[in-house]
Every structure is written in structure tokens, then in C-alpha cells.
Scaffold this motif. Structure first.
Motif, PDB file in Angstrom:
ATOM      1  N   THR A  18     -10.945   3.379 -11.281  1.00  0.00           N
ATOM      2  CA  THR A  18      -9.582   3.050 -10.740  1.00  0.00           C
ATOM      3  C   THR A  18      -8.656   2.772 -12.024  1.00  0.00           C
ATOM      4  O   THR A  18      -7.509   1.967 -11.793  1.00  0.00           O
ATOM      5  CB  THR A  18      -9.697   1.925  -9.968  1.00  0.00           C
ATOM      6  OG1 THR A  18     -10.200   0.720 -10.737  1.00  0.00           O
ATOM      7  CG2 THR A  18     -10.574   2.072  -8.827  1.00  0.00           C
ATOM      8  N   MET A  21      -4.757   3.078 -11.786  1.00  0.00           N
ATOM      9  CA  MET A  21      -4.501   2.899 -10.210  1.00  0.00           C
ATOM     10  C   MET A  21      -3.748   1.728  -9.880  1.00  0.00           C
ATOM     11  O   MET A  21      -3.835   0.683 -10.533  1.00  0.00           O
ATOM     12  CB  MET A  21      -5.655   2.937  -9.408  1.00  0.00           C
ATOM     13  CG  MET A  21      -6.208   4.364  -9.066  1.00  0.00           C
ATOM     14  SD  MET A  21      -7.597   4.469  -7.993  1.00  0.00           S
ATOM     15  CE  MET A  21      -7.541   6.200  -7.514  1.00  0.00           C
ATOM     16  N   GLN A  27       2.728   5.980  -5.788  1.00  0.00           N
ATOM     17  CA  GLN A  27       1.402   6.363  -5.511  1.00  0.00           C
ATOM     18  C   GLN A  27       0.547   5.610  -4.872  1.00  0.00           C
ATOM     19  O   GLN A  27      -0.709   5.911  -4.668  1.00  0.00           O
ATOM     20  CB  GLN A  27       0.845   6.909  -6.844  1.00  0.00           C
ATOM     21  CG  GLN A  27       1.649   8.110  -7.508  1.00  0.00           C
ATOM     22  CD  GLN A  27       1.235   9.270  -6.993  1.00  0.00           C
ATOM     23  OE1 GLN A  27       0.239   9.427  -6.586  1.00  0.00           O
ATOM     24  NE2 GLN A  27       2.221   9.829  -6.751  1.00  0.00           N
ATOM     25  N   GLU A  31      -3.266   6.505  -3.736  1.00  0.00           N
ATOM     26  CA  GLU A  31      -4.485   6.047  -4.213  1.00  0.00           C
ATOM     27  C   GLU A  31      -5.271   5.127  -3.466  1.00  0.00           C
ATOM     28  O   GLU A  31      -6.589   5.241  -3.439  1.00  0.00           O
ATOM     29  CB  GLU A  31      -4.060   4.951  -5.287  1.00  0.00           C
ATOM     30  CG  GLU A  31      -3.096   5.568  -6.473  1.00  0.00           C
ATOM     31  CD  GLU A  31      -2.532   4.751  -7.379  1.00  0.00           C
ATOM     32  OE1 GLU A  31      -1.848   5.378  -8.530  1.00  0.00           O
ATOM     33  OE2 GLU A  31      -2.272   3.656  -7.019  1.00  0.00           O
ATOM     34  N   SER A  57      -4.666  -3.102 -10.410  1.00  0.00           N
ATOM     35  CA  SER A  57      -5.796  -1.985 -10.011  1.00  0.00           C
ATOM     36  C   SER A  57      -6.641  -3.058  -8.880  1.00  0.00           C
ATOM     37  O   SER A  57      -7.102  -2.493  -7.948  1.00  0.00           O
ATOM     38  CB  SER A  57      -6.356  -1.622 -11.290  1.00  0.00           C
ATOM     39  OG  SER A  57      -7.509  -0.846 -10.950  1.00  0.00           O
ATOM     40  N   GLN A 240     -11.845   9.172 -12.185  1.00  0.00           N
ATOM     41  CA  GLN A 240     -10.459   8.663 -11.376  1.00  0.00           C
ATOM     42  C   GLN A 240      -9.707   9.543 -10.666  1.00  0.00           C
ATOM     43  O   GLN A 240      -9.631  10.665 -11.476  1.00  0.00           O
ATOM     44  CB  GLN A 240      -9.663   7.623 -12.139  1.00  0.00           C
ATOM     45  CG  GLN A 240      -8.563   6.760 -11.508  1.00  0.00           C
ATOM     46  CD  GLN A 240      -7.314   7.831 -11.650  1.00  0.00           C
ATOM     47  OE1 GLN A 240      -7.061   8.526 -12.607  1.00  0.00           O
ATOM     48  NE2 GLN A 240      -6.530   7.750 -10.565  1.00  0.00           N
ATOM     49  N   SER A 242      -6.260  10.313  -7.702  1.00  0.00           N
ATOM     50  CA  SER A 242      -5.218   9.869  -6.745  1.00  0.00           C
ATOM     51  C   SER A 242      -5.356  10.877  -5.566  1.00  0.00           C
ATOM     52  O   SER A 242      -4.729  10.594  -4.659  1.00  0.00           O
ATOM     53  CB  SER A 242      -3.989   9.444  -7.290  1.00  0.00           C
ATOM     54  OG  SER A 242      -4.085   8.398  -8.180  1.00  0.00           O
TER      55      SER A 242
END
Length: 282
Positions: A18, A21, A27, A31, A57, A240, A242
Motif C-alpha cells: 500500500t 496509497m 484515487q 484504491e 495509507s 501495490q 490501484s
């Protein structure tokens, strides 16, 4: 599906990273959907850190996991070096737990070496494990010398995993760190296992051999890169993304096995190191 045993729990060898993120508000929905899709596809491990977005995150992960059964998850976070002391670690952990909406972590990692004596950090990690706020602890960005130092400490050998950068274009661990960890039965968590989409110029996704192997299996290039990372036992990869589609493909890579000939062909393109290299860190 390949699995890894960490801290007494067996989990699929592909987890969810993550890093980055929670940094972009536009986003957020994508995510959260990607994390949830990864869990629906069979992933159990979610890896985050208090450093990632200064807690953003962890907050995002907490929201994404809100509807999940806690016992089905293996949740990892990390403490910053400046917070890895007797005076500050528990408060730092408590803040992470609040953001993650949970009362315990399955694994708490010392993110990288700092100025706090390693012995002090280990004692505090052990205390927090005894308290039940963490079920296990480990380290991150440790090289062989760091691991030797850790193992020489009382209870240092209670570390449950080491998280280092590892991918086909960055194979320094193959020379010394991975053999050390195999000998000491310490699992590896590989971060940036797809080289951040070639962000650092490794040209993995454009390599002809990688493309040929992907085509032969009818899978995407990133699945080949992930299958390579987890080719050895006791290696967990935490890519990771998204994207829901990419997340599902990532998790599916735990079921992809490369042939001996394919692994040899990749070795030719991206040779195994023949000497000790400095630890790669992002």
C-alpha cells in the motif's frame, strides 16, 4: 497456490502492498476497491506503515478493511526509526492501530535502522508482543550484518520476517541475505517486487524473454515477475496497484509456476550476483 508461513500463520505468497496509497484524494475510491478486490481474490496479507503518507495509507487501509473479518486478515505495519524507542514505540503503535481500526497487528516491523540502539528496540517489540497489541514482530531493510547483530541479541532470533526490496532487476539478496534467511528460517517479504513498473529503469516489462514467458502461460508480464520473486519457499511478495484488474492478476500469480528452463532463461537475462552487493533501498 504458493503459500508462506509467517509467525505461525500460513498465507498466500502474494499480498497487498500500500505504499503511496492514500496520497491522492481522487484515487481513494479506486484504491479501496483494489484492496477489497485483492482480498476477494484470495489475498490475506495487507502491508502498510506509519510512514506511508504520514498515516494516510493506514487510514485508507482501515477503511478498506472495515467490512472484513479480522481473523481472515494478516495485517502488517511498520514503526519509523525515530519512534522505535522504549519511550515512543507504544504511542506510535497505538496511533497506527487507531488508523487501521483494529486492536492488534499480526506483524509489526522496525522499518529501517536508526539511532535507537537495536537492543532497546527489540526489548520494546517483545514487550508489545507480550501485551497482545502485536502478535509478532520483524525488521525491514536489514542486510546480513544487521541480521547477524540482531541474532546476537537476547530474543533477537524471535523476529518473524525481514522485508527487503527484491525483484528480477535487483537480485543482490540472492548472494547473501536470502541464503542467510533460509539457514535461519526467516521468511522474506519482498517489497517493490515488480520494480514499481520499471520506474527505476530496470526494463523488466520490455524484456523479450519476459514477454515470451508471459505469452507461453497466457498471463500478464507482472504475473511472470511476481512468480519469479516467489519461486523459492518462504518468500512473500507485496505488489501495490490501484487497479482492480491488476490486483486480481497479481493475486493470481501465486498459482503460476515457472519452469526450470524459464527460470534459467531469466537468469541469463538478469544474472544472479557473484559477489556481495549493497542492500537496495527505496
Amino acid at each position: 497456490m504458493k503459500t508462506v508461513k509467517i509467525a505461525g500463520k500460513t498465507v498466500p505468497a502474494i499480498g497487498i502492498g500500500t505504499w503511496h496509497m492514500g496520497d491522492q484524494a481522487d484515487q481513494r475510491e479506486n484504491e479501496i476497491a483494489a484492496i477489497q478486490a485483492g482480498l476477494a481474490a484470495g489475498a490475506r496479507v495487507v502491508d502498510t506503515a506509519e510512514m506511508y503518507g504520514s498515516g494516510r495509507s493506514e487510514t485508507l487501509v482501515g477503511e478498506a478493511l472495515a467490512g472484513s473479518k479480522r481473523d481472515d486478515l494478516f495485517l502488517i505495519s511498520k514503526v519509523l526509526p525515530e519512534n522505535a524507542s522504549k519511550q515512543r514505540m507504544e504511542a506510535s503503535l497505538d496511533a497506527s492501530l487507531r488508523r487501521l481500526r483494529t486492536d492488534y497487528l499480526d506483524l509489526y516491523l522496525y522499518h529501517w535502522r536508526g539511532n535507537v540502539p537495536l537492543a532497546e528496540t527489540v526489548v520494546e517489540l517483545q514487550r508489545l508482543q507480550t501485551s497482545g497489541k502485536i502478535h509478532a514482530w520483524g525488521i525491514s531493510n536489514f542486510d546480513v550484518a544487521d541480521l547477524d547483530e540482531l541474532w546476537a541479541l537476547p530474543q533477537g532470533d524471535q523476529a518473524a520476517a525481514n522485508e527487503d526490496l527484491y525483484h528480477l532487476g535487483s537480485r543482490g539478496l540472492d548472494f547473501a541475505v536470502l541464503p542467510w534467511q533460509r539457514e535461519h528460517q526467516l521468511p522474506l517479504i519482498a517489497y517493490s517486487p515488480i520494480a514499481q513498473g520499471d520506474a527505476w529503469g530496470h526494463q523488466l516489462t520490455t524484456n523479450a524473454v519476459v514477454k515470451e514467458i508471459a505469452a507461453a502461460h497466457g498471463v500478464g508480464i507482472y504475473q511472470v515477475l511476481l512468480a519469479w520473486v516467489i519461486r523459492n519457499p518462504q518468500v512473500l511478495a507485496i505488489p501495490q496497484t490501484s487497479s482492480v484488474q491488476h490486483m486480481e492478476q497479481n493475486v493470481a500469480a501465486a498459482s503460476l509456476t515457472l519452469t526450470v528452463a524459464e527460470l534459467a532463461a531469466l537468469d541469463e537475462q538478469f544474472p544472479r550476483p557473484t559477489h556481495k552487493e549493497s542492500l537496495d533501498i527505496l
